[in-house]
Structures are given as C-alpha cells and as structure tokens.
Scaffold this motif. Structure first.
Motif, PDB file in Angstrom:
ATOM      1  N   LYS A 204      51.526  51.772 -16.749  1.00 56.57           N
ATOM      2  CA  LYS A 204      50.600  52.879 -16.982  1.00 56.57           C
ATOM      3  C   LYS A 204      51.298  54.047 -17.694  1.00 56.57           C
ATOM      4  O   LYS A 204      50.692  54.719 -18.541  1.00 56.57           O
ATOM      5  CB  LYS A 204      49.988  53.341 -15.660  1.00 56.57           C
TER       6      LYS A 204
ATOM      7  N   ARG B 114      54.241  47.775  -7.255  1.00 54.99           N
ATOM      8  CA  ARG B 114      53.694  49.109  -7.520  1.00 54.99           C
ATOM      9  C   ARG B 114      54.458  49.782  -8.660  1.00 54.99           C
ATOM     10  O   ARG B 114      53.875  50.438  -9.534  1.00 54.99           O
ATOM     11  CB  ARG B 114      53.761  49.983  -6.257  1.00 54.99           C
TER      12      ARG B 114
ATOM     13  N   ILE C 216      50.207  60.341 -13.497  1.00 54.43           N
ATOM     14  CA  ILE C 216      49.866  58.944 -13.230  1.00 54.43           C
ATOM     15  C   ILE C 216      49.948  58.651 -11.741  1.00 54.43           C
ATOM     16  O   ILE C 216      50.901  59.051 -11.070  1.00 54.43           O
ATOM     17  CB  ILE C 216      50.812  58.011 -14.011  1.00 54.43           C
ATOM     18  N   THR C 217      48.953  57.957 -11.242  1.00 51.89           N
ATOM     19  CA  THR C 217      48.965  57.456  -9.874  1.00 51.89           C
ATOM     20  C   THR C 217      48.670  55.957  -9.902  1.00 51.89           C
ATOM     21  O   THR C 217      48.124  55.438 -10.875  1.00 51.89           O
ATOM     22  CB  THR C 217      47.922  58.168  -8.999  1.00 51.89           C
ATOM     23  N   VAL C 218      49.027  55.278  -8.822  1.00 49.10           N
ATOM     24  CA  VAL C 218      48.793  53.839  -8.699  1.00 49.10           C
ATOM     25  C   VAL C 218      48.059  53.585  -7.395  1.00 49.10           C
ATOM     26  O   VAL C 218      48.495  54.043  -6.331  1.00 49.10           O
ATOM     27  CB  VAL C 218      50.123  53.056  -8.724  1.00 49.10           C
TER      28      VAL C 218
ATOM     29  N   ALA D 258      56.290  59.361 -13.901  1.00 45.00           N
ATOM     30  CA  ALA D 258      54.859  59.095 -13.737  1.00 45.00           C
ATOM     31  C   ALA D 258      54.136  60.322 -13.205  1.00 45.00           C
ATOM     32  O   ALA D 258      53.034  60.659 -13.672  1.00 45.00           O
ATOM     33  CB  ALA D 258      54.662  57.912 -12.799  1.00 45.00           C
ATOM     34  N   ARG D 259      54.721  61.006 -12.244  1.00 45.20           N
ATOM     35  CA  ARG D 259      54.105  62.211 -11.699  1.00 45.20           C
ATOM     36  C   ARG D 259      53.984  63.288 -12.771  1.00 45.20           C
ATOM     37  O   ARG D 259      52.952  63.966 -12.873  1.00 45.20           O
ATOM     38  CB  ARG D 259      54.908  62.724 -10.504  1.00 45.20           C
TER      39      ARG D 259
ATOM     40  N   ASP E 234      59.157  57.283 -10.648  1.00 47.93           N
ATOM     41  CA  ASP E 234      58.138  58.043  -9.911  1.00 47.93           C
ATOM     42  C   ASP E 234      58.008  59.458 -10.460  1.00 47.93           C
ATOM     43  O   ASP E 234      56.892  59.982 -10.600  1.00 47.93           O
ATOM     44  CB  ASP E 234      58.502  58.104  -8.423  1.00 47.93           C
TER      45      ASP E 234
ATOM     46  N   GLU F 277      53.161  51.114 -12.274  1.00 50.29           N
ATOM     47  CA  GLU F 277      53.484  52.485 -12.647  1.00 50.29           C
ATOM     48  C   GLU F 277      54.148  52.533 -14.022  1.00 50.29           C
ATOM     49  O   GLU F 277      53.798  53.371 -14.870  1.00 50.29           O
ATOM     50  CB  GLU F 277      54.410  53.090 -11.587  1.00 50.29           C
TER      51      GLU F 277
END
Length: 213
Positions: free
Chosen positions: A151, A144, A100-102, A95-96, A92, A148
């Motif tokens: 991506k 999810r 990146i968001t899902v 990704a942040r 998380d 993530e």
C-alpha cells in the motif's frame, strides 16, 4: 507458487542483504541490540525471536541432520532477525507518515490467496519458515507488513523495487534515530534495499493482489 501478471510485493523476514555501510551504534545502551526512536530492542528480546525460529525449524524436520542443515542455512539468523525487527518499525513509520493503515480483512485476504497457492495453511506456514525464517506464530504479523509495504508503494506511485520506495523508508529511518549495536552490523535501509543481492522484498502472486492492483 506460480507467477501471475500482477503481484503483491512481499517483505522477506529472512534478510540476506549485502553488507550495510552506514555505521551506527555504540556502547551507550548496554544490553540493547538496537535502539529505535528511543525504545530499546534488548538482546533478550532478540534472542527470544531467534529461539522462536529455531524451535519451529526443529519441529518441522524429521531428524537431526535435517535440522543441522536448516541451522547452517540460517547462520546469520540473529543479525537478520534484528535487521528485520528494525525494518518493521521503519516501515510502520513510513506508512503512518503516508496515512496508511492495514485492516485485519486485508491481511486475511492476502493469507487466503497465498494458502490457495501453497496448498493450505500448513503449506504456507512451512514455505514462510523455510524461505523467510518466519515461524507460524509470526505469519499474520509478517503478512500485515507485506500489505503495508504494498500500500505504501502504491501511495508513492511506485513499487517496492524502486529507489522512491526505499527513499521513503530511509526518511522514516532518519526520523527514528536508529542506533544498532555494532555486533549486529550497521544500518542503512536505503542502500540495503536497493543494492541487496537478495532483496528484502520478493514477488509472490496472490489473487487478492490482483484485485487490489
């Protein structure tokens, strides 16, 4: 589940990694299984997650012998579950950091594709429990994370099997100042990801992945 040319790279919740070498953790946080970014994952929280898996395993098999066999195959469940809980937070953060968001739609698209391959919702839930130790109530949460991870790899112009991806997770891991109770091993996300005999990320093909690739 048959293979297709393009695949979604799926994060396994049942980590069967090689031993991790970077020692971390001490007795400064009594009652904590791990501390991530100053937030405790308590032993009680970890046990609750382990109990979820055990209850799902108990409900999925017909007799005591089958249940005992399932338990024997997941003898390191507490350790594996804690490492997964920590890895979820690391992913998380990475990704942040990458912006990146899902969306719920992306998760549903992945689930729909996997259900088509597994013969329906029940088949997918059974497969994820048996292969990855994910109980049905945690399936969407786990999917999810799969989206993530995919991506993030695409943003890095790599894939989840490559050192560049795990380097990004290692950087995020350092930002979170992870402190693992030695009872549950040690934490080294980059070495665990690159050198694990059974990788944390597995290839599972989905129609949704083909469209996204």
């Amino acid at each position: 589940m048959h293979r297709r040319r393009r695949t979604a790279l799926v994060l396994s919740a049942a980590i069967a990694a090689a031993p991790l070498l970077a020692a971390c953790g001490n007795d400064a946080h009594p009652g904590a299984a791990a501390v991530v970014d100053g937030q405790r994952i308590t032993v009680a929280q970890l046990q609750s997650r382990v109990d979820e898996v055990r209850r799902a395993q108990r409900a999925a098999v017909a007799d005591e012998t089958q249940y005992e066999q399932a338990v024997a195959r997941t003898g390191t469940l507490a350790r594996d579950t804690l490492h997964q809980m920590v890895l979820d937070r690391v992913l998380d953060r990475a990704a942040r950091d990458a912006g990146i968001t899902v969306s719920p739609r992306e998760v549903q698209d992945m689930r729909t594709g996997l259900e088509q391959q597994a013969g329906g919702s029940k088949g997918l839930e059974t497969a994820w429990l048996q292969q990855y130790g994910v109980p049905p109530q945690r399936l969407d949460e786990n999917l999810r994370l799969q989206v993530e991870a995919q991506k993030l790899a695409m943003a890095l112009h790599t894939d989840t099997s490559q050192p560049a991806f795990w380097k990004a997770l290692s950087t995020a891991s350092g930002e979170l100042h992870i402190d693992l109770n030695p009872r549950y091993g040690a934490w080294d996300v980059e070495k665990g990801g690159v050198d694990a005999k059974t990788p944390w990320l597995r290839n599972v093909s989905t129609p949704a992945a083909q469209q996204a690739a």
